[in-house]
Write an enzyme that holds these catalytic residues in place. Sequence first.
Site, mmCIF file in Angstrom:
data_model
loop_
_atom_site.group_PDB
_atom_site.id
_atom_site.type_symbol
_atom_site.label_atom_id
_atom_site.label_comp_id
_atom_site.label_asym_id
_atom_site.label_seq_id
_atom_site.Cartn_x
_atom_site.Cartn_y
_atom_site.Cartn_z
ATOM 1 N N ASP A 1 -1.672 -2.593 -2.295
ATOM 2 C CA ASP A 1 -1.273 -1.819 -3.467
ATOM 3 C C ASP A 1 -0.465 -2.710 -4.411
ATOM 4 O O ASP A 1 0.121 -3.708 -3.995
ATOM 5 C CB ASP A 1 -0.434 -0.617 -3.000
ATOM 6 C CG ASP A 1 0.044 0.263 -4.133
ATOM 7 O OD1 ASP A 1 -0.676 0.418 -5.137
ATOM 8 O OD2 ASP A 1 1.154 0.814 -4.003
ATOM 9 N N ASP B 1 1.970 -1.318 -7.353
ATOM 10 C CA ASP B 1 3.297 -0.769 -7.670
ATOM 11 C C ASP B 1 4.063 -0.407 -6.408
ATOM 12 O O ASP B 1 3.614 0.406 -5.606
ATOM 13 C CB ASP B 1 3.147 0.470 -8.559
ATOM 14 C CG ASP B 1 2.303 0.195 -9.786
ATOM 15 O OD1 ASP B 1 2.375 -0.934 -10.300
ATOM 16 O OD2 ASP B 1 1.554 1.085 -10.216
#
Length: 187
Positions: A12, A14
Amino acid sequence: MKTQAKKTIAIDMDGVIADVEPQLIKYYEQQYGVTTTLEAIQGLSHAEAFPLDAITKASLNMPGFFRDLPLMPGAIEAVKKLMEDYEVYIVSAATEFPLSLFEKLEWLKEHFPFISWRNVVLCGDKSIINTDYMIDDHCKNLDFCPGKAIMFNAHHNKHEHQHVRVHNWDEVLELFENERSKSELSI
């Protein structure tokens, strides 16, 4: 003789390679004049930590928010190291915030130029991702991971315990070194 394909990792953006928490605090103060700290938001959901922003998520839709995110300490070096033994994909549920698409690509080009555009997935729902491992800070993404789900520590997931937790990139590398050792023992 056919060589075995590398195992795959979805990482991922963020809250995992990009440090979103200080940016949320900064934008929240700029937009609403309310000051908070990293310590004060620990264990709180986004809506609890930023109540004035909960409905609109206005900060996340502001131009520049995603483009200017600071790096998570150790992320670049760790991702490079993982790429030696794994096929790494950067996966972000970016379509929820349409302004973020271009900004995230530009951010990746600046900080992770060694990751091919073929290994970047900007999507809406991560349940479509089928990798051997997923590193994410949201259980809503990890719960559907068909491989090993690895939760990157964040203010909003302190009370979640259903996945293996890592607190930083050193712990990620340690976890994958242990995975590699287990794999070599089973051969």
